[in-house]
Structure formats: C-alpha cells, structure tokens
Design a protein around this motif. Sequence first.
Motif, PDB file in Angstrom:
ATOM      1  N   GLY A   1       2.484   1.617  -3.407  1.00 60.13           N
ATOM      2  CA  GLY A   1       1.523   2.122  -4.378  1.00 60.13           C
ATOM      3  C   GLY A   1       1.197   3.589  -4.162  1.00 60.13           C
ATOM      4  N   ALA A   2       1.077   3.991  -2.901  1.00 58.79           N
ATOM      5  CA  ALA A   2       0.798   5.403  -2.603  1.00 58.79           C
ATOM      6  C   ALA A   2       1.955   6.288  -3.024  1.00 58.79           C
ATOM      7  CB  ALA A   2       0.507   5.570  -1.116  1.00 58.79           C
ATOM      8  N   SER A   3       3.180   5.816  -2.884  1.00 57.81           N
ATOM      9  CA  SER A   3       4.320   6.632  -3.318  1.00 57.81           C
ATOM     10  C   SER A   3       4.307   6.779  -4.833  1.00 57.81           C
ATOM     11  CB  SER A   3       5.631   6.012  -2.845  1.00 57.81           C
ATOM     12  OG  SER A   3       5.900   4.801  -3.529  1.00 57.81           O
TER      13      SER A   3
ATOM     14  N   LEU B   1       0.823  -1.200   0.000  1.00 56.68           N
ATOM     15  CA  LEU B   1       0.000   0.000   0.000  1.00 56.68           C
ATOM     16  C   LEU B   1       0.865   1.261   0.000  1.00 56.68           C
ATOM     17  CD1 LEU B   1      -2.910   1.136   0.200  1.00 56.68           C
ATOM     18  CD2 LEU B   1      -2.615   1.083   2.661  1.00 56.68           C
ATOM     19  N   ALA B   2       1.889   1.276   0.831  1.00 57.44           N
ATOM     20  CA  ALA B   2       2.792   2.431   0.882  1.00 57.44           C
ATOM     21  C   ALA B   2       3.539   2.583  -0.439  1.00 57.44           C
ATOM     22  CB  ALA B   2       3.780   2.268   2.035  1.00 57.44           C
TER      23      ALA B   2
ATOM     24  N   VAL C   1       1.555   6.968  -6.681  1.00 52.32           N
ATOM     25  CA  VAL C   1       0.531   7.973  -6.963  1.00 52.32           C
ATOM     26  C   VAL C   1       1.088   9.372  -6.706  1.00 52.32           C
ATOM     27  CG1 VAL C   1      -1.707   8.875  -6.205  1.00 52.32           C
ATOM     28  CG2 VAL C   1      -1.384   6.417  -6.523  1.00 52.32           C
ATOM     29  N   TRP C   2       1.825   9.520  -5.604  1.00 50.92           N
ATOM     30  CA  TRP C   2       2.403  10.820  -5.267  1.00 50.92           C
ATOM     31  C   TRP C   2       3.413  11.245  -6.326  1.00 50.92           C
ATOM     32  CZ3 TRP C   2       7.270  12.510  -3.205  1.00 50.92           C
ATOM     33  CH2 TRP C   2       7.252  13.822  -2.732  1.00 50.92           C
TER      34      TRP C   2
END
Length: 103
Positions: A85-87, A82-83, A89-90
């Motif tokens: 994937g979130a990075s 999750l982290a 997106v950022w």
Amino acid sequence: MGKALAFALAAADVALLVLLSLPRQHDMLSDAGLFVAFVALASLAWIVALATAIVRAMQMRESWLWVLALLALLWLPALPALAFGASGVWQAMNQGKRHPVTA
C-alpha cells in the motif's frame, strides 16, 4: 531461562504446524483443535519472549531492540500489505512528475 522457554514453546508450535499441514484424513473438529492449539501456543511463546526481552532490557540495561523487534513481528502478516500500500501511495505522488504508461 525465558529464552529457553520461548524457544521450547516455539519449537512445539512448529511441530503443531507440521501436524496441521500433513496430508491425512481431515476431521474438522481435530483440525480446529490443532489450529486453536497452534494459535494459543504461538501467542504464549510470543508473550514469554516479549516479557523476557522487557525484563532483560530493564534489569540488565540491554538494548530495547529485541522488544521493538518482537512488537514489530506481532504484526508480521500485515507488513507485506502495508509495504504494498505504501508503494502505491509513493507511485501516486510521483505520477504527476511523469506520464503514465498506457497499455
């Protein structure tokens, strides 16, 4: 009493993990049995810990942080993905602000 029971179950679960990871003659049936016992004991330890945390939070007016932490740790294997994937997106949101580096 619940914390001690959760600790004992978790310690027994770690012992099963050690047995499962020791190098020895591998029999698929015994390995599968150890794995099922490991998962069942881990689940039981987590349920006991969560129930104890909820009871303590409701009866003794303690903080709900342990309940939230235990709920967050249920999904621990998914948190690194999750982290990651979130990075991504950022990075995609910030890519328009600077030029991408080409190799």
